[in-house]
Design an enzyme around this catalytic site. Structure first.
Site, short mmCIF file in Angstrom:
data_model
loop_
_atom_site.label_atom_id
_atom_site.label_comp_id
_atom_site.label_asym_id
_atom_site.label_seq_id
_atom_site.Cartn_x
_atom_site.Cartn_y
_atom_site.Cartn_z
N GLU A 47 0.97 -1.31 0.14
CA GLU A 47 0.04 0.06 0.01
C GLU A 47 0.97 1.21 -0.01
O GLU A 47 1.93 1.41 0.63
CB GLU A 47 -0.94 0.02 1.38
N LYS A 98 1.99 4.72 1.62
CA LYS A 98 1.94 5.20 3.07
C LYS A 98 1.27 6.74 2.89
O LYS A 98 2.33 7.49 2.25
CB LYS A 98 3.29 5.27 3.66
N ASP A 131 0.49 10.44 3.44
CA ASP A 131 0.92 11.59 4.48
C ASP A 131 -0.17 12.43 4.92
O ASP A 131 -0.44 13.46 4.65
CB ASP A 131 2.05 12.22 3.67
N TYR A 159 -7.89 1.76 5.48
CA TYR A 159 -6.53 0.59 5.41
C TYR A 159 -6.49 -0.60 6.25
O TYR A 159 -5.80 -1.63 6.22
CB TYR A 159 -5.20 1.36 4.99
N LYS A 167 10.56 3.80 3.52
CA LYS A 167 10.50 5.29 3.57
C LYS A 167 11.27 5.52 2.41
O LYS A 167 12.09 4.79 1.85
CB LYS A 167 11.63 5.56 4.75
N CYS A 172 25.97 43.61 11.99
CA CYS A 172 24.43 43.41 11.73
C CYS A 172 24.01 44.31 10.29
O CYS A 172 24.30 45.30 10.17
CB CYS A 172 23.53 44.09 12.76
N CYS A 220 21.33 47.34 11.13
CA CYS A 220 21.71 48.56 11.83
C CYS A 220 23.41 48.82 12.03
O CYS A 220 23.44 49.56 12.44
CB CYS A 220 21.02 48.40 13.32
N CYS A 237 23.02 40.16 16.68
CA CYS A 237 23.34 41.79 16.77
C CYS A 237 22.92 42.06 18.10
O CYS A 237 22.00 41.51 18.86
CB CYS A 237 22.30 42.27 15.66
N CYS A 290 17.88 47.61 17.27
CA CYS A 290 18.22 47.31 16.05
C CYS A 290 16.76 47.26 15.22
O CYS A 290 15.60 46.70 15.87
CB CYS A 290 18.66 45.91 15.80
S1 IVH Z 1 -1.50 0.67 8.81
C1 IVH Z 1 -0.20 -1.16 12.73
N1 IVH Z 1 -1.51 1.49 6.32
O1 IVH Z 1 1.11 5.69 9.10
C2 IVH Z 1 -0.83 -0.53 11.21
N2 IVH Z 1 -0.89 2.95 8.00
O2 IVH Z 1 3.21 4.74 11.22
C3 IVH Z 1 -0.78 0.84 11.43
N3 IVH Z 1 -0.51 5.23 7.40
O3 IVH Z 1 -0.56 5.78 12.27
C4 IVH Z 1 -1.54 1.48 10.46
N4 IVH Z 1 -0.72 4.73 5.34
O4 IVH Z 1 -1.52 7.17 10.16
C5 IVH Z 1 -1.18 1.90 7.70
N5 IVH Z 1 -1.54 2.14 4.13
C6 IVH Z 1 -1.43 2.56 5.36
C7 IVH Z 1 -0.93 3.83 5.83
C8 IVH Z 1 -0.61 3.98 7.28
C9 IVH Z 1 -0.46 5.84 6.19
C10 IVH Z 1 -0.03 6.22 8.66
C11 IVH Z 1 -1.29 5.74 9.67
C12 IVH Z 1 -0.37 5.42 10.91
C13 IVH Z 1 1.28 5.52 10.67
C14 IVH Z 1 1.92 4.35 11.30
#
Ligand code: IVH
Length: 667
Positions: free
Chosen positions: A111, A113, A115, A225, A313, A407, A410, A425, A430
């Site tokens: 999936e 992740k 933000d 999710y 990440k 600075c 001034c 400064c 100033c």
């Molecule tokens: S699963 C234990 N799926 O990431 C399962 N989390 O660090 C945790 N997040 O608090 C949740 N996309 O807010 C899951 N596809 C995804 C996600 C996801 C973003 C966020 C979520 C969670 C944080 C975990």
């Protein structure tokens, strides 16, 4: 009755169109046709209020703002995800899982992740019961009123294609699409409001509103999710749970798919990283979850994160560009910050033209010079930073950069204290420092003076109308209206705003003074300790300050240093003489209502409902708009409605206005 049939039918039709639009991404009618159905339903419901249903698609925005957030405990803790920083760490996650399970191959659900902000929604027999933030993972805040305004969240789940569990807790991420975010910020600017730093902050701010009418105007989206507790239905694996969620009408990210083993993980991670900037929303990585629930159980969880999932990440995004100049910015405390002015470059979806260079040590360590070609990096929402200089590209004429000894504003000498990397400064008069101090004093968390932004402060200082915070209270309409960009009306508004700000609180005023390291939180600690008395606070000794819980030696030293400057003492005295009045906090005042909760219904004769609610809060009680088990008193006036009935059911004491007045006047 004839209306009821059509009302029910319209509710179903609208819910099905929502499903097609938000879940299948395949609408079958135009926006106009949808609006017509919606209006028809609204008018029938208005005609026949007895068919009111809180889960009707028309009931997304509640009538009254909340007084505060209640807490909700998550039945199953909302855990975090362990991070894998690179491909090797993703592969070790797979190797470890295989070893623990004693298997050769594992299917994962991959999936993006997202933000945004994690939330939980609870459905009872298919109807939305409540929704909450993740909070600390165990307890979150009740934000049902705001979540209901998100149109892609069904208030009632679909049940004709997939049976419903009696209890369903689902988790997902609330976010704002990039294009919607840009529109929102344009609107903020038009309204004279500060822009949001990024889509995530905008989403967070929107969910934290007490007034759902504000949230309803924010373009929030959600993808689901995971599950929390489910009662009355069991699933064998994540894929089948995800497809059931879709059938119930809960939107799922279309990029989710099953992958197998390390190769599947790595490919998905790389492919997703490549398309991240093209996606309509921000993602900061990938997530891989073991598909089979039995295997998840076998792997179990650590204290904060499950062993059956990992977050991959993304690398921070980098680009090379040229430093055209290095500018020195002077802050409120005189700190000189070097900022690289860059040849604009597109990175991570935005054009970057500034990067912070932090301080002289950092410049020396990386040997950063004007005209250098540099590698810059932008991670998440932080200001871009310079990673390194591409030395091969440096020309023959180039010199090390030194922060000037004077600075830039001034011309006063600069100094650097022991153990500090920052040059400052040394001139507290100033003009840049003066302007920044006044701006800070007027800012939202401090005196909150409407219309006194950066530009106006600069103008007033340059015109020599003000030179310190207390001068603000000597401004008059006459002095302002003759200025450029001011008119009679705007001059009048600013004077009114300054006047309004004078009735303030201890934390706001103290924070506004800009004592280094004293934020709103610390200011509140001082308020409590000194009982809101500025004089006592200004006379406190270092030892006394250090002894306050939550106050460290650095803060204590800054505070005594601040007050040892007689100029500061004088400024505060002037502010108080010129009309600043510090209201006592209800906690520090005689707390006669002792946290008791009041709800008002019907009309009051002696005061408005708002005044009554304010009085309750002032006297240490709580005022709320809806009745619950926790309510202590319902104050009912003529024209009271359903609240009286509910109060009786819940055994809440009902009193009239006179009885209420007696209670609050008994001190
Ligand atoms: S699963 C234990 N799926 O990431 C399962 N989390 O660090 C945790 N997040 O608090 C949740 N996309 O807010 C899951 N596809 C995804 C996600 C996801 C973003 C966020 C979520 C969670 C944080 C975990």
């Amino acid at each position: 009755m004839k209306h009821y049939k059509r009302i029910k039918e319209l509710r179903n039709i609208i819910n099905e169109h929502n499903y097609k639009y938000y879940v299948l991404d395949d609408p079958s009618i135009s926006d106009g046709e949808y609006d017509d159905l919606f209006k028809e339903l609204e008018s029938l419901e208005n005609l026949d209020p007895k068919y009111f249903d809180p889960h009707s698609p028309t009931q997304r925005v509640g009538a009254e703002p909340l007084e505060g957030f209640n807490k909700i405990t998550h039945q199953v803790p909302m855990l975090s995800l362990a991070n894998a920083m690179n491909s090797e760490e993703l592969i070790s996650f797979h190797e470890r899982s295989k070893k623990m399970l004693g298997v050769e191959s594992i299917t994962y659900v991959a999936e993006p992740k997202l933000d945004g902000l994690g939330v939980e929604l609870v459905y009872k027999d298919g109807s939305l019961l409540h929704g909450s933030t993740r909070g600390d993972g165990f307890t979150g805040e009740d934000i049902t009123h705001n979540l209901k305004t998100i149109r892609s969240i069904p208030l009632q789940l679909r049940s004709h294609e997939q049976p419903l569990p009696s209890l369903l807790e689902v988790r997902g991420e609330v976010f704002i699409e990039k294009s919607e975010f840009n529109k929102l910020n344009q609107k903020q600017e038009l309204d004279g409001l500060p822009p949001f730093a990024n889509p995530r902050n905008a989403a967070a701010g929107s969910l934290r509103q007490l007034d759902p009418t504000i949230t309803a105007k924010r373009p929030l989206s959600i993808y689901f999710y995971e599950s929390g507790l489910i009662e009355g239905l069991a699933f064998e694996n994540h894929l089948s749970f995800l497809s059931s969620m879709q059938l119930w009408g809960l939107p799922i990210n279309p990029l989710i798919k099953p992958v197998k083993n390390d190769q599947g993980i790595i490919n998905y991670h790389k492919e997703t990283e490549q398309i991240r900037n093209k996606l309509p929303y921000e993602i900061d990585g990938t997530v891989f979850k073991v598909n089979d629930y039995k295997l998840r159980d076998d792997l179990g969880t650590r204290s904060r994160s499950p062993r059956w999932a990992v977050a991959g990440k993304f690398k921070a995004q980098q680009a090379t560009t040229i430093i055209k100049d290095i500018e020195i910015q002077v802050g409120r405390t005189g700190a000189l910050t070097p900022v690289a002015k860059l040849e604009p470059v597109f990175v991570a979806g935005v054009t970057v033209s500034n990067a912070t260079l932090h301080n002289q040590d950092e410049i020396d360590r990386k040997d950063i010079r004007i005209n250098d070609t540099v590698l810059i990096e932008r991670a998440g929402d932080v200001i871009p930073k310079v990673i390194k200089v591409v030395k091969e590209k440096r020309g023959n004429v180039s010199e090390p950069f030194h922060i000037p000894k004077k600075c830039p504003v001034c011309n006063h000498g600069t100094y650097r204290s022991e153990n500090e990397a920052i040059w400052r400064c040394g001139n507290i008069s100033c003009s840049r420092q003066v302007k920044a101090r006044i701006q800070h004093f007027a800012s939202k968390g401090a005196m909150d003076i409407d219309g006194l932004g950066e530009k106006v402060v600069d103008q007033l200082v340059e015109e020599k109308l003000i030179g310190s915070i207390s001068d603000l209270f000597l401004l008059t309409k006459k002095k302002l209206e003759v200025l450029e960009r001011f008119g009679e009306k705007s001059a009048d508004n600013l004077i009114k705003a300054i006047k309004n700000s004078q009735k303030t609180s201890f934390p706001r005023f103290v924070y506004g003074l800009g004592i280094r390291n004293v934020g709103e939180h610390i200011a509140r600690l001082f308020e409590k300790y000194f009982n809101g008395d500025i004089e006592k606070f200004s006379n406190a000794s270092l030892e006394e300050l250090e002894a306050i819980e939550g106050v460290g030696p650095i803060v204590a030293k800054e505070v005594t240093q601040f007050w040892s400057n007689l100029e500061n003492m004088k400024l505060v005295k002037e502010c108080l003489e010129l009309g600043v009045s510090i209201e006592k906090n209800s906690e520090t005042q005689i707390n006669i209502l002792n946290d008791q909760r009041f709800v008002f219904t019907g009309s009051l004769e002696k005061m408005s409902r708002k005044e009554a609610q304010e009085k309750v809060v002032q006297l240490g009680g709580r005022a709320s708009s809806s009745i619950s088990k926790k309510t202590n008193y319902l104050v009912a006036g003529p024209g009271s409605g359903s609240k009286v009935k509910k109060a009786k059911e819940l055994n809440v004491t009902i009193i009239n206005e006179n009885e209420f007045l007696k209670m609050i006047n008994s001190n």
